[in-house]
Design an enzyme around this catalytic site. Structure first.
Site, PDB file in Angstrom:
ATOM      1  N   ARG A 137      26.373  -3.767  66.716  1.00 56.12           N
ATOM      2  CA  ARG A 137      27.475  -2.917  66.317  1.00 56.12           C
ATOM      3  C   ARG A 137      27.031  -1.464  66.408  1.00 56.12           C
ATOM      4  NH1 ARG A 137      30.300  -6.425  67.367  1.00 56.12           N
ATOM      5  NH2 ARG A 137      31.928  -7.480  66.135  1.00 56.12           N
ATOM      6  N   GLU A 168      35.134   3.737  68.636  1.00 62.40           N
ATOM      7  CA  GLU A 168      35.597   3.115  69.875  1.00 62.40           C
ATOM      8  C   GLU A 168      37.094   3.333  70.030  1.00 62.40           C
ATOM      9  OE1 GLU A 168      34.335  -0.960  70.176  1.00 62.40           O
ATOM     10  OE2 GLU A 168      32.237  -0.456  69.798  1.00 62.40           O
ATOM     11  N   HIS A 174      32.532  -2.264  75.266  1.00 60.98           N
ATOM     12  CA  HIS A 174      32.604  -3.395  74.336  1.00 60.98           C
ATOM     13  C   HIS A 174      33.188  -4.636  75.010  1.00 60.98           C
ATOM     14  CE1 HIS A 174      32.795  -4.332  69.748  1.00 60.98           C
ATOM     15  NE2 HIS A 174      32.400  -5.392  70.452  1.00 60.98           N
TER      16      HIS A 174
END
Length: 333
Positions: free
Chosen positions: A244, A275, A294
């Protein structure tokens, strides 16, 4: 006959890839006609429908959802990471949380190998040269040599299903792999030469060519890699983060990547503090960085596998049986 339940399937992420496709919501309705499925396609809808839900299948749960969820008993996340939904009130509630860990382990492990090789073989430089129609052989061979995973030392931080899959692949390519996990006294899993405790990370970083972050986001792992840790790493080392974003101090990482003498060799990042990664981030322009949006965990049958896991757990929940992938809400995973 099992009691019917009301299931809220919430799919309101602004990023389409994270939304549970409608075809799989329809599939669940077909498989479980005895249960009622509420399909929320916005946060407003999820808040409005939450009071009727016994079960929620959703990736983002906030305090407002918990406050509205008066009947809520179980939440299943389509992702492995659930740190964002484990705020204090949720941790202290009796609501059970499960996740989708293991679904993407092999996919993410292959992604780690891909980006590590990209950095070892200086592919970011060659891609830029290709775009400029430039023959960059001299530039590629200048400075640090092209490297092999074979013979390298790898440090994998976090030995869940993802970290374990990463370690096995690195070892198969000839790396000597050390793992880090809280239960360091347990036997080393396949692919790992040894296992160490988190407090040994500072002593292990100077010996690693590859550092992979596969740990969950918890209070203990936030800021795990900051300026002191980056300073301890080899100037040729590469950092790969598939855990993360908050595990890494991004400002300190930019500084370390910009320093050609005391910094590190490169980084491959699939997750970020914010993000999408803001356009003004300095990470975008660094030649020794591989940025992926991601996507490390996605596979062709991603939602088929994720909804199958949820469906199996729904049968178990209705029958009063133990659920798969139960999350320790206080540990964070």
């Amino acid at each position: 006959m099992t009691r019917p339940h009301t299931v809220l399937v919430a799919v309101y992420s602004p990023f389409a890839a994270w939304n549970i496709p409608a075809v799989h919501v329809a599939r669940l309705r077909g498989e479980f006609p005895q249960h009622r499925f509420l399909h929320a396609t916005s946060e407003a809808e999820s808040l409005a429908l939450m009071p009727d839900a016994d079960i929620a299948f959703m990736a983002e749960l906030r305090p407002g959802h918990l406050e509205a969820g008066r009947r809520l008993q179980w939440v299943h996340s389509p992702a492995a990471g659930v740190g964002g939904m484990l705020f204090p009130a949720m941790r202290e509630s009796p609501i059970v949380v499960t996740n989708s860990r293991g679904v993407s382990a092999d996919t993410i492990a292959e992604h780690v190998i891909a980006v590590t090789l990209a950095l070892f073989r200086k592919l970011p430089l060659t891609v830029r040269a290709q775009a400029a129609r430039t023959w960059a052989q001299d530039a590629v061979l200048a400075g640090a040599p092209l490297r092999l995973i074979d013979g390298s030392a790898a440090l994998v931080i976090g030995l869940g299903s993802i970290g374990g899959a990463v370690g096995r692949r690195l070892q198969a390519l000839g790396a000597r792999v050390t793992g880090v996990r809280r239960r360091a006294s347990a036997p080393a899993p396949p692919g790992f030469a040894s296992v160490a405790a988190p407090e040994q990370i500072p002593a292990l970083l100077p010996g690693a060519d590859i550092v992979v972050l596969a740990a969950p986001q918890t209070a203990a792992t936030r800021g795990l890699i900051g300026a002191p840790e980056l300073a301890a790493m080899r100037p040729t080392a590469v950092l790969v983060n598939v855990g993360r974003g908050p595990l890494v101090d991004e400002a300190a990482l930019v500084t370390a990547l910009q320093d050609g003498t005391a910094g590190i060799g490169g980084a491959a990042l699939d997750v970020f503090v914010d993000e999408p990664l803001p356009s003004e981030s300095l990470l975008w322009d660094l030649p020794n960085v591989v940025i992926t949006p991601h996507v490390a965990g996605f596979r062709p049958d991603h939602w088929q596998v994720v909804t199958t896991l949820f469906a199996d757990n729904l049968r178990r929940f209705a029958a009063g049986q133990p659920l798969h992938n139960l999350v320790d809400k206080h540990a964070g995973y």
